[in-house]
Design a protein around this motif. Sequence first.
Motif, PDB file in Angstrom:
ATOM      1  N   GLY A 102       0.847  -1.189   0.000  1.00 55.05           N
ATOM      2  CA  GLY A 102       0.000   0.000   0.000  1.00 55.05           C
ATOM      3  C   GLY A 102       0.874   1.228   0.000  1.00 55.05           C
ATOM      4  N   SER A 103       0.316   2.354   0.451  1.00 55.53           N
ATOM      5  CA  SER A 103       1.061   3.612   0.548  1.00 55.53           C
ATOM      6  C   SER A 103       1.910   3.859  -0.694  1.00 55.53           C
ATOM      7  CB  SER A 103       1.932   3.643   1.805  1.00 55.53           C
ATOM      8  OG  SER A 103       2.772   2.514   1.910  1.00 55.53           O
ATOM      9  N   MET A 104       1.260   3.813  -1.862  1.00 56.10           N
ATOM     10  CA  MET A 104       1.970   3.938  -3.135  1.00 56.10           C
ATOM     11  C   MET A 104       2.832   5.198  -3.172  1.00 56.10           C
ATOM     12  SD  MET A 104       0.360   3.826  -6.953  1.00 56.10           S
ATOM     13  CE  MET A 104       1.329   4.207  -8.408  1.00 56.10           C
ATOM     14  N   GLY A 105       4.049   5.033  -3.612  1.00 58.69           N
ATOM     15  CA  GLY A 105       4.988   6.133  -3.733  1.00 58.69           C
ATOM     16  C   GLY A 105       5.872   6.326  -2.522  1.00 58.69           C
ATOM     17  N   CYS A 106       5.603   5.611  -1.422  1.00 60.99           N
ATOM     18  CA  CYS A 106       6.325   5.850  -0.171  1.00 60.99           C
ATOM     19  C   CYS A 106       7.509   4.911   0.056  1.00 60.99           C
ATOM     20  CB  CYS A 106       5.369   5.751   1.016  1.00 60.99           C
ATOM     21  SG  CYS A 106       4.204   7.122   1.135  1.00 60.99           S
ATOM     22  N   ALA A 107       7.816   4.036  -0.907  1.00 59.04           N
ATOM     23  CA  ALA A 107       8.929   3.112  -0.705  1.00 59.04           C
ATOM     24  C   ALA A 107      10.242   3.857  -0.500  1.00 59.04           C
ATOM     25  CB  ALA A 107       9.046   2.146  -1.889  1.00 59.04           C
ATOM     26  N   SER A 108      10.462   4.922  -1.286  1.00 68.13           N
ATOM     27  CA  SER A 108      11.739   5.637  -1.182  1.00 68.13           C
ATOM     28  C   SER A 108      11.848   6.400   0.125  1.00 68.13           C
ATOM     29  CB  SER A 108      11.928   6.578  -2.376  1.00 68.13           C
ATOM     30  OG  SER A 108      10.957   7.601  -2.395  1.00 68.13           O
ATOM     31  N   SER A 109      10.751   6.971   0.623  1.00 67.41           N
ATOM     32  CA  SER A 109      10.815   7.694   1.898  1.00 67.41           C
ATOM     33  C   SER A 109      10.975   6.725   3.063  1.00 67.41           C
ATOM     34  CB  SER A 109       9.592   8.592   2.075  1.00 67.41           C
ATOM     35  OG  SER A 109       8.398   7.934   1.760  1.00 67.41           O
ATOM     36  N   LEU A 110      10.310   5.574   2.998  1.00 64.51           N
ATOM     37  CA  LEU A 110      10.508   4.549   4.017  1.00 64.51           C
ATOM     38  C   LEU A 110      11.961   4.093   4.017  1.00 64.51           C
ATOM     39  CD1 LEU A 110       8.763   2.512   5.959  1.00 64.51           C
ATOM     40  CD2 LEU A 110       9.274   0.884   4.153  1.00 64.51           C
ATOM     41  N   GLY A 111      12.509   3.848   2.840  1.00 66.87           N
ATOM     42  CA  GLY A 111      13.895   3.417   2.734  1.00 66.87           C
ATOM     43  C   GLY A 111      14.867   4.460   3.251  1.00 66.87           C
ATOM     44  N   LEU A 112      14.571   5.741   3.006  1.00 69.14           N
ATOM     45  CA  LEU A 112      15.437   6.806   3.525  1.00 69.14           C
ATOM     46  C   LEU A 112      15.486   6.749   5.042  1.00 69.14           C
ATOM     47  CD1 LEU A 112      17.125   9.395   3.201  1.00 69.14           C
ATOM     48  CD2 LEU A 112      14.966  10.681   3.233  1.00 69.14           C
ATOM     49  N   GLY A 113      14.326   6.621   5.679  1.00 67.13           N
ATOM     50  CA  GLY A 113      14.311   6.567   7.137  1.00 67.13           C
ATOM     51  C   GLY A 113      15.089   5.391   7.682  1.00 67.13           C
ATOM     52  N   LEU A 114      14.919   4.225   7.063  1.00 65.95           N
ATOM     53  CA  LEU A 114      15.647   3.042   7.506  1.00 65.95           C
ATOM     54  C   LEU A 114      17.151   3.220   7.315  1.00 65.95           C
ATOM     55  CD1 LEU A 114      15.838   0.138   8.512  1.00 65.95           C
ATOM     56  CD2 LEU A 114      15.277  -0.642   6.197  1.00 65.95           C
ATOM     57  N   SER A 115      17.553   3.785   6.181  1.00 66.28           N
ATOM     58  CA  SER A 115      18.986   3.964   5.904  1.00 66.28           C
ATOM     59  C   SER A 115      19.637   4.929   6.891  1.00 66.28           C
ATOM     60  CB  SER A 115      19.198   4.462   4.468  1.00 66.28           C
ATOM     61  OG  SER A 115      18.797   5.813   4.315  1.00 66.28           O
ATOM     62  N   LEU A 116      18.884   5.925   7.359  1.00 62.71           N
ATOM     63  CA  LEU A 116      19.429   6.872   8.330  1.00 62.71           C
ATOM     64  C   LEU A 116      19.518   6.255   9.717  1.00 62.71           C
ATOM     65  CD1 LEU A 116      17.503  10.072   7.166  1.00 62.71           C
ATOM     66  CD2 LEU A 116      19.928   9.575   6.832  1.00 62.71           C
ATOM     67  N   ALA A 117      18.531   5.429  10.057  1.00 55.64           N
ATOM     68  CA  ALA A 117      18.544   4.770  11.365  1.00 55.64           C
ATOM     69  C   ALA A 117      19.592   3.674  11.440  1.00 55.64           C
ATOM     70  CB  ALA A 117      17.164   4.190  11.674  1.00 55.64           C
ATOM     71  N   ARG A 118      19.896   3.056  10.296  1.00 57.05           N
ATOM     72  CA  ARG A 118      20.831   1.934  10.272  1.00 57.05           C
ATOM     73  C   ARG A 118      21.920   2.148   9.226  1.00 57.05           C
ATOM     74  NH1 ARG A 118      19.239  -2.893  12.696  1.00 57.05           N
ATOM     75  NH2 ARG A 118      21.309  -3.549  11.994  1.00 57.05           N
ATOM     76  N   PRO A 119      22.878   3.016   9.519  1.00 55.75           N
ATOM     77  CA  PRO A 119      23.971   3.253   8.560  1.00 55.75           C
ATOM     78  C   PRO A 119      24.844   2.026   8.323  1.00 55.75           C
ATOM     79  CG  PRO A 119      24.401   4.354  10.651  1.00 55.75           C
ATOM     80  CD  PRO A 119      22.990   3.862  10.709  1.00 55.75           C
ATOM     81  N   ASP A 120      24.700   0.997   9.169  1.00 55.50           N
ATOM     82  CA  ASP A 120      25.457  -0.235   8.982  1.00 55.50           C
ATOM     83  C   ASP A 120      24.874  -1.112   7.887  1.00 55.50           C
ATOM     84  OD1 ASP A 120      23.240  -0.488  10.874  1.00 55.50           O
ATOM     85  OD2 ASP A 120      23.847  -2.582  11.089  1.00 55.50           O
ATOM     86  N   LEU A 121      23.665  -0.790   7.429  1.00 57.12           N
ATOM     87  CA  LEU A 121      23.009  -1.569   6.387  1.00 57.12           C
ATOM     88  C   LEU A 121      23.007  -0.828   5.062  1.00 57.12           C
ATOM     89  CD1 LEU A 121      19.814  -2.769   8.314  1.00 57.12           C
ATOM     90  CD2 LEU A 121      21.816  -4.161   7.747  1.00 57.12           C
ATOM     91  N   LYS A 122      23.026  -1.585   3.975  1.00 54.75           N
ATOM     92  CA  LYS A 122      22.773  -1.020   2.654  1.00 54.75           C
ATOM     93  C   LYS A 122      21.279  -1.173   2.391  1.00 54.75           C
ATOM     94  CE  LYS A 122      25.859  -1.609  -0.443  1.00 54.75           C
ATOM     95  NZ  LYS A 122      26.787  -2.205  -1.433  1.00 54.75           N
ATOM     96  N   VAL A 123      20.616  -0.087   2.048  1.00 49.53           N
ATOM     97  CA  VAL A 123      19.176  -0.111   1.803  1.00 49.53           C
ATOM     98  C   VAL A 123      18.932   0.120   0.314  1.00 49.53           C
ATOM     99  CG1 VAL A 123      16.953   0.961   2.302  1.00 49.53           C
ATOM    100  CG2 VAL A 123      18.665   0.716   4.126  1.00 49.53           C
ATOM    101  N   VAL A 124      18.315  -0.876  -0.329  1.00 52.82           N
ATOM    102  CA  VAL A 124      18.029  -0.821  -1.763  1.00 52.82           C
ATOM    103  C   VAL A 124      16.522  -0.678  -1.951  1.00 52.82           C
ATOM    104  CG1 VAL A 124      18.184  -2.029  -3.976  1.00 52.82           C
ATOM    105  CG2 VAL A 124      20.032  -2.263  -2.294  1.00 52.82           C
TER     106      VAL A 124
END
Length: 383
Positions: free
Chosen positions: A240-262
């Motif tokens: 759901g939440s069409m269009g929000c994959a990139s914003s969700l990924g941005l938040g995860l990437s900032l919270a977890r700099p040890d991970l690569k977020v694709v």
Amino acid sequence: MIKASEFVEAARKLGFEGYTGVPCSFLTPFINYVINDEKLTYISSANEGDALATAAGMVIGGKRAVVMMQNSGLGNAVSPITSLAYIFKIPVLIICTLRGDAEFKDEPQHELMGRITGKLLETMEVPWEFFPHDAGDILPVLAHADNYMRTEHRPYALVMRKGTVAPNALRNKVNTTIESEKLVFINTDIKNNISSRNQALKAIVRLTNPEETVIIATTGYTGRELFACFDRANHFYMVGSMGCASSLGLGLSLARPDLKVVVIDGDGAALMRMGNFATIGAYGGANFIHILLDNEVHDSTGAQSTVSAGVSFAKIAEACGYGAVFAGNDVALIDKLFATSTQNKPLFAHLKIRAGTLDNLPRPNLTATDVLRRLMNYINSSF
């Protein structure tokens, strides 16, 4: 009236260190205090829906988050509240201002939303109460919110009225300077060699190490096809939440700099929330990889055309400050993307693919909450 420090410091003791939002004059002292504190994170989003999805990504990464918005922008956040935070059970604290409050004279554009803000939150099954006006109310209000979010794993809202927070000067300006490395690769392969979505997904999975990578697939056939062919615990399927994959990924990437977020995006989804390109360019780091698979149609709803045929997403990403940008229609472009690195900026690839998907394409047989809990367990994260 309270001081911004009184609320933010009380919230910090409960683990709230990530903030996203779109400004409102009622929120100014609050936002300024967060920006001034270098140990807190503030992401200025292009719209309220992206702000909520970015906060949700932070929470998935184990960082408790607050999303701030004016109630006139609450409508922009309805989709991620109802089809992301609700169904995946992601607890974010919403601070929503009450413009159009009947007790204060306000601009006419706020009148209707002022009357329905509480009802709208209730309709979305988001419990709410007023933001504390007195210092003695801060801890009880935060306790209510904290208890609900820890128990139900869903959003809780505080509605802020005019004059609630005393002025607080802004000392530290957020650095959002665009410093693109200007590395652009343009693939000029002929149109009839265009790749399929499955070929692109296969390349992405082959080139990512699941132990250090999270893959977020956008709504529609992309998530369904990734699940059907390459299901892994490090995958997150947007339903759901069409269009929000990139914003969700941005938040995860900032919270977890040890991970690569694709993030695997689509043309229809990217067009819907293109403002997040600028937010990613400003705040995204080298651990964020944004791949846009563009077949020029809304594939899962009958292949109606999008307008992406006339859009250069690569030029947009470059202009927004991504560190390295690739574009073309050969799946080998994905190999070149993953072979590239930047010091501190995100990567982007715009890959043209052909429309269509696998025969008898299934939907994920895991519930949304099962997908999220599996992912969070895999990356050793918790609410």
